[in-house]
Design a protein around this motif. Structure first.
Motif, PDB file in Angstrom:
ATOM      1  N   ASP A 135     -19.859 -35.786 -14.430  1.00  0.00           N
ATOM      2  CA  ASP A 135     -20.015 -34.348 -14.259  1.00  0.00           C
ATOM      3  C   ASP A 135     -21.398 -33.931 -14.760  1.00  0.00           C
ATOM      4  O   ASP A 135     -21.729 -34.153 -15.925  1.00  0.00           O
ATOM      5  CB  ASP A 135     -18.917 -33.637 -15.064  1.00  0.00           C
ATOM      6  N   PRO A 136     -22.222 -33.332 -13.860  1.00  0.00           N
ATOM      7  CA  PRO A 136     -23.613 -33.052 -14.246  1.00  0.00           C
ATOM      8  C   PRO A 136     -23.745 -32.125 -15.459  1.00  0.00           C
ATOM      9  O   PRO A 136     -24.612 -32.314 -16.304  1.00  0.00           O
ATOM     10  CB  PRO A 136     -24.215 -32.398 -13.000  1.00  0.00           C
ATOM     11  N   GLU A 137     -22.853 -31.117 -15.538  1.00  0.00           N
ATOM     12  CA  GLU A 137     -22.980 -30.195 -16.688  1.00  0.00           C
ATOM     13  C   GLU A 137     -22.573 -30.874 -17.978  1.00  0.00           C
ATOM     14  O   GLU A 137     -23.177 -30.689 -19.033  1.00  0.00           O
ATOM     15  CB  GLU A 137     -22.125 -28.956 -16.458  1.00  0.00           C
ATOM     16  N   ARG A 138     -21.534 -31.674 -17.881  1.00  0.00           N
ATOM     17  CA  ARG A 138     -21.100 -32.404 -19.081  1.00  0.00           C
ATOM     18  C   ARG A 138     -22.167 -33.410 -19.509  1.00  0.00           C
ATOM     19  O   ARG A 138     -22.419 -33.610 -20.683  1.00  0.00           O
ATOM     20  CB  ARG A 138     -19.775 -33.120 -18.784  1.00  0.00           C
ATOM     21  N   PHE A 139     -22.800 -34.027 -18.521  1.00  0.00           N
ATOM     22  CA  PHE A 139     -23.892 -34.963 -18.816  1.00  0.00           C
ATOM     23  C   PHE A 139     -24.945 -34.246 -19.652  1.00  0.00           C
ATOM     24  O   PHE A 139     -25.398 -34.735 -20.680  1.00  0.00           O
ATOM     25  CB  PHE A 139     -24.504 -35.461 -17.490  1.00  0.00           C
ATOM     26  N   GLU A 140     -25.287 -33.036 -19.203  1.00  0.00           N
ATOM     27  CA  GLU A 140     -26.345 -32.299 -19.904  1.00  0.00           C
ATOM     28  C   GLU A 140     -25.904 -31.909 -21.316  1.00  0.00           C
ATOM     29  O   GLU A 140     -26.706 -31.924 -22.249  1.00  0.00           O
ATOM     30  CB  GLU A 140     -26.741 -31.063 -19.089  1.00  0.00           C
ATOM     31  N   ARG A 144     -27.893 -33.771 -23.957  1.00  0.00           N
ATOM     32  CA  ARG A 144     -28.808 -32.670 -24.296  1.00  0.00           C
ATOM     33  C   ARG A 144     -30.014 -32.622 -23.352  1.00  0.00           C
ATOM     34  O   ARG A 144     -31.060 -32.083 -23.668  1.00  0.00           O
ATOM     35  CB  ARG A 144     -29.314 -32.781 -25.736  1.00  0.00           C
ATOM     36  N   ARG A 145     -29.884 -33.240 -22.216  1.00  0.00           N
ATOM     37  CA  ARG A 145     -30.907 -33.210 -21.167  1.00  0.00           C
ATOM     38  C   ARG A 145     -30.164 -33.372 -19.841  1.00  0.00           C
ATOM     39  O   ARG A 145     -29.176 -34.106 -19.786  1.00  0.00           O
ATOM     40  CB  ARG A 145     -31.885 -34.399 -21.266  1.00  0.00           C
ATOM     41  N   PRO A 146     -30.673 -32.757 -18.745  1.00  0.00           N
ATOM     42  CA  PRO A 146     -30.059 -33.037 -17.448  1.00  0.00           C
ATOM     43  C   PRO A 146     -30.436 -34.435 -16.983  1.00  0.00           C
ATOM     44  O   PRO A 146     -31.356 -35.032 -17.542  1.00  0.00           O
ATOM     45  CB  PRO A 146     -30.685 -31.963 -16.539  1.00  0.00           C
ATOM     46  N   GLY A 147     -29.746 -34.942 -15.972  1.00  0.00           N
ATOM     47  CA  GLY A 147     -30.196 -36.256 -15.469  1.00  0.00           C
ATOM     48  C   GLY A 147     -29.150 -37.075 -14.746  1.00  0.00           C
ATOM     49  O   GLY A 147     -29.429 -38.222 -14.392  1.00  0.00           O
ATOM     50  N   LEU A 148     -27.948 -36.521 -14.500  1.00  0.00           N
ATOM     51  CA  LEU A 148     -26.943 -37.357 -13.837  1.00  0.00           C
ATOM     52  C   LEU A 148     -27.415 -37.890 -12.476  1.00  0.00           C
ATOM     53  O   LEU A 148     -27.241 -39.085 -12.202  1.00  0.00           O
ATOM     54  CB  LEU A 148     -25.614 -36.594 -13.704  1.00  0.00           C
ATOM     55  N   PRO A 149     -28.043 -37.071 -11.605  1.00  0.00           N
ATOM     56  CA  PRO A 149     -28.464 -37.626 -10.308  1.00  0.00           C
ATOM     57  C   PRO A 149     -29.411 -38.812 -10.468  1.00  0.00           C
ATOM     58  O   PRO A 149     -29.297 -39.815  -9.754  1.00  0.00           O
ATOM     59  CB  PRO A 149     -29.173 -36.453  -9.615  1.00  0.00           C
ATOM     60  N   ASP A 179     -11.165 -37.433 -20.813  1.00  0.00           N
ATOM     61  CA  ASP A 179     -10.368 -37.172 -19.606  1.00  0.00           C
ATOM     62  C   ASP A 179     -10.988 -37.850 -18.375  1.00  0.00           C
ATOM     63  O   ASP A 179     -10.444 -37.758 -17.285  1.00  0.00           O
ATOM     64  CB  ASP A 179     -10.271 -35.649 -19.374  1.00  0.00           C
ATOM     65  N   GLU A 180     -12.103 -38.542 -18.544  1.00  0.00           N
ATOM     66  CA  GLU A 180     -12.773 -39.134 -17.370  1.00  0.00           C
ATOM     67  C   GLU A 180     -12.600 -40.647 -17.260  1.00  0.00           C
ATOM     68  O   GLU A 180     -13.237 -41.283 -16.420  1.00  0.00           O
ATOM     69  CB  GLU A 180     -14.275 -38.808 -17.400  1.00  0.00           C
ATOM     70  N   ILE A 181     -11.748 -41.202 -18.133  1.00  0.00           N
ATOM     71  CA  ILE A 181     -11.592 -42.663 -18.108  1.00  0.00           C
ATOM     72  C   ILE A 181     -11.205 -43.141 -16.702  1.00  0.00           C
ATOM     73  O   ILE A 181     -11.788 -44.093 -16.167  1.00  0.00           O
ATOM     74  CB  ILE A 181     -10.564 -43.104 -19.178  1.00  0.00           C
TER      75      ILE A 181
END
Ligand code: SAM
Ligand code: SF4
Length: 332
Positions: A135-140, A144-149, A179-181
């Motif tokens: 999840d991109p928002e959770r990644f951030e 503490r930085r964006p970057g999932l893509p 919850d993402e396992i």
């Protein structure tokens, strides 16, 4: 007089133990990173001065002696190893050592899109990629930085470049990403990648200190089994992971449970920090500062062999459960 190495201990050992077999060296090539994962480092991290980092030549000179004395596998880590410029050159230099040793890397994958091909060409054998969420928002929030893509593109680039036996490592944080396992298992299975789940290791220096909700081995296993319909335990290897086969597909799953189930007894690794400190353990276990010795370039072998021999004997029988040095500095 040639510079010598310095032994340091938070708590000096009562005596030296029997020598342990050391065949695995983890090298932190930098403490810097393009992410700031809250379980790894503080937000306002101040990094080491670049002039304090070992050069590639100094890393290779150290590794050469250790390889000549039993090390067969080297893993590059950090910080984020790929933020160190021209890292594939270091890989190629290490692959020219006698043996040659197996050379692997642990990375957050953000820069793999650009570098996977060069790393493969340089001879890198294996990759472990850290991925905590899809999840991109959770990644951030977690990093503490964006970057999932970028991370996902990096994983694809690694597979395209031929890193077929790549593993994905996920630190499972209670109430954060536990919850993402199932989703992460599916993500790995779709790409033929082994998923490994890591228990959070408490450190005094990250955002959570020692208070994060750690999801223990048994609970991680329960949640994996819920998703895949059962696991069969595989024989324990020398690595840190408990490994299992999925009943549904036969695919491999790993759980690294350094806290619930310490693997210290079979631990065969030492660590070299980016500033030239050899450590016997991720937690406390004694360290030998070898930077001045290695930097002198003169007669380094006897000093390094002494350091290795010392670390073999002070490796703790079991760790004390809380780390006092940040993961990015010690090369988690
Ligand atoms: N930057 C690279 C990466 O993230 O893969 C390599 C360095 S990072 C310190 C190595 C591994 O340590 C990563 O898989 C990361 O998730 C893990 N790690 C960092 N802090 C941790 C902690 N407190 N508990 C458990 N694992 C941790
Ligand atoms: Fe960087 Fe890796 Fe630490 Fe995350 S875990 S901050 S990616 S060094």
């Amino acid at each position: 007089m040639a510079p010598t190495s310095t032994i340091r201990h938070a708590t000096p050992p009562e005596g030296l133990g029997a020598p342990r077999e050391i065949s695995y060296l983890r090298v932190s090539v930098t403490d810097r990173c393009n992410l700031r994962c809250a379980y790894c480092m503080p937000e306002d991290q101040v990094f080491f001065d670049r002039s304090d980092l070992l050069t590639f030549e100094e890393i290779v000179a150290t590794a050469r002696v250790l390889v000549e004395h039993g090390v067969r596998k080297i893993r590059l880590t950090g910080g984020e190893p790929l933020v160190r410029r021209d890292l594939s050159k270091l890989v190629a230099m290490l692959k020219r050592l006698p043996g040659p040793p197996q050379v692997a890397m642990t990375t957050n994958a953000m820069l793999l899109g650009r570098q996977a091909g060069a790393l493969r060409d340089a001879g890198l054998d294996r990759l472990n990629v850290s991925l905590d969420t899809l999840d991109p928002e959770r990644f951030e929030r977690m990093a503490r930085r964006p970057g999932l893509p970028e991370a996902l593109a990096g994983i694809d680039a690694a597979l395209t470049a031929g890193f077929g036996r790549t593993k994905i490592n996920t630190v499972v944080m209670g109430g954060v990403n536990d919850d993402e396992i199932g989703d992460l298992l599916d993500f790995g299975a779709e790409r033929g990648i082994e998923s490994r789940f890591i228990e959070f290791m408490p450190l005094t220096s990250n955002q959570y200190g020692i208070d994060a909700e750690r999801v223990p081995l048994a609970e991680i296993r329960r949640r994996v089994e819920e998703h895949v319909g059962g696991l069969v335990a595989r024989p324990r290897g020398s690595g840190p992971a408990e490994t299992y086969s999925r009943r549904d597909t036969g695919g491999k799953v790993g759980i690294i449970a350094a806290i619930s189930l310490p693997f210290c007894e079979t631990c065969n690794r030492i660590r070299l920090t980016a500033t030239g400190v050899l450590r016997s353990c991720l937690f406390e276990g004694g360290e030998v500062v070898i930077r001045d010795l290695v930097r002198s370039g003169k007669g380094i072998e006897p000093g390094l062999v002494d350091a290795l021999d010392y670390l073999r004997r002070v490796k703790p029988p079991v760790h004390d459960g809380v780390g006092h040095v940040q993961m990015n500095q010690v090369g988690g």
